[in-house]
Design an enzyme around this catalytic site. Structure first.
Site, PDB file in Angstrom:
ATOM      1  N   SER A 224     -95.055  54.200 -14.113  1.00 11.28           N
ATOM      2  CA  SER A 224     -94.492  55.533 -13.944  1.00 11.28           C
ATOM      3  C   SER A 224     -93.257  55.388 -13.063  1.00 11.28           C
ATOM      4  CB  SER A 224     -95.516  56.463 -13.302  1.00 11.28           C
ATOM      5  OG  SER A 224     -96.020  55.911 -12.109  1.00 11.28           O
TER       6      SER A 224
ATOM      7  N   CYS B 210    -101.691  59.489  -4.334  1.00 12.27           N
ATOM      8  CA  CYS B 210    -101.207  60.016  -5.626  1.00 12.27           C
ATOM      9  C   CYS B 210    -102.080  61.163  -6.125  1.00 12.27           C
ATOM     10  CB  CYS B 210    -101.153  58.904  -6.650  1.00 12.27           C
ATOM     11  SG  CYS B 210    -100.343  57.442  -6.013  1.00 12.27           S
TER      12      CYS B 210
ATOM     13  N   ILE C 188     -90.097  56.519 -10.301  1.00 11.70           N
ATOM     14  CA  ILE C 188     -89.948  57.199  -9.007  1.00 11.70           C
ATOM     15  C   ILE C 188     -89.343  58.566  -9.331  1.00 11.70           C
ATOM     16  CG2 ILE C 188     -88.638  57.168  -6.848  1.00 11.70           C
ATOM     17  CD1 ILE C 188     -89.009  54.064  -6.916  1.00 11.70           C
TER      18      ILE C 188
ATOM     19  N   HIS D  92     -93.818  60.907 -11.899  1.00 10.05           N
ATOM     20  CA  HIS D  92     -94.919  60.908 -10.926  1.00 10.05           C
ATOM     21  C   HIS D  92     -94.398  61.217  -9.522  1.00 10.05           C
ATOM     22  CE1 HIS D  92     -98.526  60.036  -8.849  1.00 10.05           C
ATOM     23  NE2 HIS D  92     -98.454  58.713  -8.794  1.00 10.05           N
TER      24      HIS D  92
END
Lengths: 397, 177
Positions: free
Chosen positions: A210, A84, A212, A339
């Site tokens: 968060s 991430c 997809i 995200h």
């Protein structure tokens, strides 16, 4: 030879379910905007990096596919991966290419199209981010599951409540609702909706998480030698630092703090000559990695905005809203902006640059006094950590 | 039985592929429309990934499971205990590690319960995952089989079990008492 590096152009796509475009078309939305803003032409770009975690999307060589589509061939490139924190890693490689003196202009691109696979497949692939063999194969941990481990440990030790986590989600949705690029643009949430939302991995609910997301972001970077040719208002990358943590979560001593983030923050403060006892005093705004609400509270502490165990006080007191001690995630954060894994770190750089230039969307502009902002981007569950400090003043001045 | 589980999953996949086949028959293109009204090309190529992971150097761990033991490695030079077991001590650059048995007793450090599961775990009921600090100070991550939700600080017991429906040997926690 090392020299200063500045952001001279930013680009950001609309985040969300972006099945109206393919991955390279999505990247182009951000790249074309960044080129336009900077006044740089493709022929002037000497190197570009593409942050893309991939696996859920079909292209196996995303840097090449994006490079061709954006007209950046034959310049050198690489695909960058740091879970991430992929976007910050892409920024780092482009930044270092200039800082080292090798090139004068580079672009960092982050792009992710997660909706090329069904949600359960995406849940599987993100769950595999850690030590696949020992912690996924037997335990079936998911990404919310990893952070849920931190949440139960933190809540047990410091008495944080479900409602405290809810405050993070409500704040970030509030600001995200005013950011036209955000996945949840126009969508505020209430405590009641938060508390009622579906459990994903106890104690984390859907509204702790968060989403997809598909999205892209890009920044054009330039050396101090050529900055003036393009802009009078560059945003300097004052410092950046990176750290890593163990692949196996079981190898961690403590589940109430992300060690890699603490190390990266300390080093970044040192490089920027910032007093790390009260670092928030020299910042105007920060974007932190709120992949889950608990992660934002951990970030407050890991960055030194609050003492250990007191991050929860900061959110209760509203100190991370605009007008508070240090506004955090006023672009909506990962929680409400979305995200798109590989794009997130670059998106943070775009948000921080625009904040410092006074160009944030209406209702989300922090007061800029120090001319300094920070982004905190964590990969996996503290497997990678990148802290970047941005400034309106040229470092060394 | 794992074969039943696998057949059930395969049937679901076949069902959706049959629909796609019918679509191609009519329209001559594998293009569906998603809920946002965007046309999506459904890949006509499929990749099934099942990795083959070398375990030669930690094979004693699997022999241990067969005897009901959870084994770790220990560096005779610096005393570091490795779980998951590993063949090399990177601190000492030594590769002559000893095999020791992990203690059965541990204390919950962190836990969760997984409701939204990965595809490859979708055939299990919701499960608890625990990180426990064992009495030798080394942490273990594993499933927790108890009637009630575990608590941070709770004493737990590490066991070798068969994971159903696959039937392979692995390790899990249960409440101590």
């Amino acid at each position: 030879m090392t020299r200063n590096v500045a952001i001279i152009g930013t680009g950001h796509s609309k985040f969300g379910v972006r099945t109206d475009v393919n991955m390279q078309e999505l990247a182009w939305e951000a790249v074309s905007q960044a080129l336009e803003e900077s006044g740089v032409e493709q022929k002037d770009v000497e190197f570009f990096t593409v942050g893309n975690a991939g696996a859920w999307s079909s292209e196996n060589l995303p840097a090449i596919v994006v490079g061709e589509y954006c007209g950046l061939n034959p310049k050198g490139t690489m695909r960058v991966e740091a879970a991430c924190a992929t976007g910050s890693a892409a920024l780092r490689d482009a930044y270092l290419a200039i800082k080292s003196g090798e090139v004068d202009i580079a672009i960092a691109i982050g792009v992710e199209q997660m909706h090329q696979s069904p949600n359960p497949t995406v849940v599987e692939l993100i769950g595999r981010a850690g030590n696949y063999f020992w912690e996924f194969e037997n335990s079936g941990l998911t990404f919310p599951g990893y952070y849920a481990l931190y949440a139960t440990a933190y809540m047990a030790k410091y008495g944080a409540k479900e409602e405290d986590l809810g405050l993070v989600a409500i704040k970030n949705h509030h600001y995200g609702s005013m950011n036209p690029y955000a996945q949840f643009y126009g969508k505020e949430i209430t405590m009641e909706e938060y508390l009622k939302s579906r459990m994903v991995a106890y104690p984390l609910k859907l509204l702790d998480s968060s989403p997809i997301t598909d999205g892209a972001a890009a920044v054009v970077l330039a050396s101090e030698e050529v900055v003036k040719k393009y802009t009078d208002s560059p945003i300097w990358i004052e410092a950046q630092a990176a750290a890593s943590g163990s692949a196996n979560l079981s190898r961690r001593d403590d589940f109430t703090s992300i060690e890699a983030a603490r190390i990266a923050a300390k080093e970044a403060y040192k490089r920027a000559k910032i007093d790390d006892s009260e670092p928030w005093k020299s910042m105007d705004v920060a974007d932190v990695h709120d992949c889950f609400t608990i992660a934002e509270i951990l970030a407050y502490e890991d960055l030194g905005f609050a003492n250990r165990g007191e991050g929860v006080k900061l959110i209760r007191e509203g100190q991370t809203k605009i007008g508070g001690k240090i506004p955090v995630n006023v672009d909506g954060g990962l929680k409400a902006k979305g995200h798109p894994i590989g794009a997130t770190g670059v998106s943070m750089a775009v948000s921080m640059a625009r904040q410092l230039l006074g160009r944030a969307p209406k209702g989300t502009q922090a007061t800029i006094r120090n001319g300094r902002a920070l982004s905190h981007n964590v990969g996996g569950t503290g497997h990678y950590a990148y802290v970047t400090i941005y400034s309106t003043r040229r470092p060394g001045n | 039985m794992i074969t039943d589980t696998r057949r059930r999953i395969q049937e679901e996949i076949d069902k959706s592929l049959t629909q796609l086949d019918q679509l191609v028959k009519i329209t001559k293109l594998p293009i569906i429309t998603d809920k946002n009204g965007s046309p999506l090309w459904v890949d006509v190529r499929e990749l099934d990934l099942r990795y083959q992971i070398p375990v030669k150097k930690i094979y004693k761990f699997y022999e241990g499971l067969g005897k009901g033991k959870v084994m770790a490695t220990k560096c005779p030079k610096c005393g570091a205990i490795y779980f998951p077991p590993q063949a090399d001590c990177s601190k000492c650059r030594s590769s002559d590690l000893e095999w020791i048995e992990m203690p059965a007793e541990g204390e919950v450090v962190a836990f969760t319960k997984i409701f939204v599961k990965p595809v490859s775990f979708s055939h299990y009921p919701d499960y608890y995952v625990v990180v426990a600090r064992m009495s030798n100070g080394v942490n273990v991550t594993a499933w927790y089989r108890g009637k009630d939700q575990p608590k941070v600080g709770e004493r737990v017991k590490l066991n070798v079990v068969e994971r159903d429906p696959e039937g392979y040997l692995t390790y899990e926690f249960e409440p101590w008492g």
